[in-house]
Design an enzyme around this catalytic site. Sequence first.
Site, PDB file in Angstrom:
ATOM      1  N   GLN A  67       0.630  -1.017  -0.405  1.00  0.00           N
ATOM      2  CA  GLN A  67      -0.180  -0.068  -0.086  1.00  0.00           C
ATOM      3  C   GLN A  67       0.610   1.023   0.022  1.00  0.00           C
ATOM      4  O   GLN A  67       2.101   1.358   0.375  1.00  0.00           O
ATOM      5  CB  GLN A  67      -0.811   0.024   1.450  1.00  0.00           C
ATOM      6  N   SER A 102       3.679  -6.489   3.144  1.00  0.00           N
ATOM      7  CA  SER A 102       2.744  -6.652   3.467  1.00  0.00           C
ATOM      8  C   SER A 102       1.169  -6.720   1.971  1.00  0.00           C
ATOM      9  O   SER A 102       1.097  -8.296   2.196  1.00  0.00           O
ATOM     10  CB  SER A 102       2.574  -5.130   3.820  1.00  0.00           C
ATOM     11  N   LEU A 103       0.171  -6.419   1.823  1.00  0.00           N
ATOM     12  CA  LEU A 103      -0.490  -6.060   0.347  1.00  0.00           C
ATOM     13  C   LEU A 103       0.111  -7.178  -0.270  1.00  0.00           C
ATOM     14  O   LEU A 103      -0.067  -7.829  -1.017  1.00  0.00           O
ATOM     15  CB  LEU A 103      -1.232  -5.137   0.285  1.00  0.00           C
ATOM     16  N   ARG A 131      -9.737  -7.957   3.577  1.00  0.00           N
ATOM     17  CA  ARG A 131      -8.483  -7.541   4.164  1.00  0.00           C
ATOM     18  C   ARG A 131      -8.686  -5.853   4.452  1.00  0.00           C
ATOM     19  O   ARG A 131      -8.564  -5.314   5.736  1.00  0.00           O
ATOM     20  CB  ARG A 131      -7.118  -8.296   3.978  1.00  0.00           C
ATOM     21  N   HIS A 135      -0.442  -3.322  10.368  1.00  0.00           N
ATOM     22  CA  HIS A 135       0.799  -4.744  11.440  1.00  0.00           C
ATOM     23  C   HIS A 135       0.938  -4.682  12.785  1.00  0.00           C
ATOM     24  O   HIS A 135       1.576  -5.105  12.943  1.00  0.00           O
ATOM     25  CB  HIS A 135       1.665  -4.216  10.343  1.00  0.00           C
ATOM     26  N   GLN A 163       0.706 -12.320   9.667  1.00  0.00           N
ATOM     27  CA  GLN A 163       0.409 -11.019   9.468  1.00  0.00           C
ATOM     28  C   GLN A 163       0.000  -9.704   9.484  1.00  0.00           C
ATOM     29  O   GLN A 163       0.887  -8.919   9.329  1.00  0.00           O
ATOM     30  CB  GLN A 163       0.656 -11.420   7.656  1.00  0.00           C
TER      31      GLN A 163
END
Length: 314
Positions: A11, A91-92, A116, A201, A250
């Site tokens: 992101q 991440s994503l 998500r 996170h 995660q």
Amino acid sequence: MNNIAIVFPGQGSQSVGMGKELYDNYSAARSIFDEADNALGFSITDMCFNGPEEELRKTINTQPAILTMSIACYRVLQENGFQPSIVAGHSLGEYSALVAAGALTFSDAVRLVRKRGQFMQEAVPLGEGSMAAVMGMERGEVIRICQQAQAEIGDVQAVNFNCPGQIVIAGTTSAVDRAIELLKAAGAKRAISLPVSAPFHSTLMKPAAVKLASELEKISVSDAYIPVVANITGQPVQTASIIKQSLVDQAASPVLWEDCVASIVEAGATTFIEVGPGKVLTGFTKKIAKEAVTLNVEDISSLEKTLDYFKEVR
């Protein structure tokens, strides 16, 4: 091509217009955008190409948009004979990596990351959580100062270990503000708030992780046919059950990106191709793996540059 790593951005890399050139010129890219629209039941394609930017910036839209753009770029590379030996995503971006490695179908992944995004936004109401980037401070010191701010004010943790000298923290807005004060006082070069809609996170994302776990039960996760380096450990994984659990963990755990890149280098990769919007990961790679060749693919000119590089080295 056994020394190529492909890495996928997370992101913050989105921009209005992303993917349009590839969509207009490559049927492989077009079919991914079409598949995304069908899977989601609305035109994420239109949002990628035309915005508006404030809609594209909402995490519920950003996540499927970046995934779609990244996999469209990847399919064009695949058509040109590219087969990485290892993949990872920030991440994503880990979802993009799992699609590339055959562990998730694209349709399942694009629906999953939209959920998500929704779960992450619901976990912490707008304005109550924030993130900040910290420059020029050692990992251990950032962790210690976050623990101090947490003891004084409330939840705040170091959540993205991006590269030497760049760490992102996240938590409640007041705790992040306090951590920024303490970090600056302790000698951080810079500590600046980031324009994000939730404290990704951090432990505040645990409700999102719980909801994500139940969504993951509904879809099929396969063993990956090439190693995918997991954000939460910085180690390669290929087993479906471990992949599934690492995606759940995660959501509310730190992204160990510096460790991920170190693992990729250890696995023998000498060339990193960032596939998807932006060049954020390319910047990190240059600081972590100084010897590595770094390329990216996000539009026709970057695609041609990458293809030309491999024509020369073959």
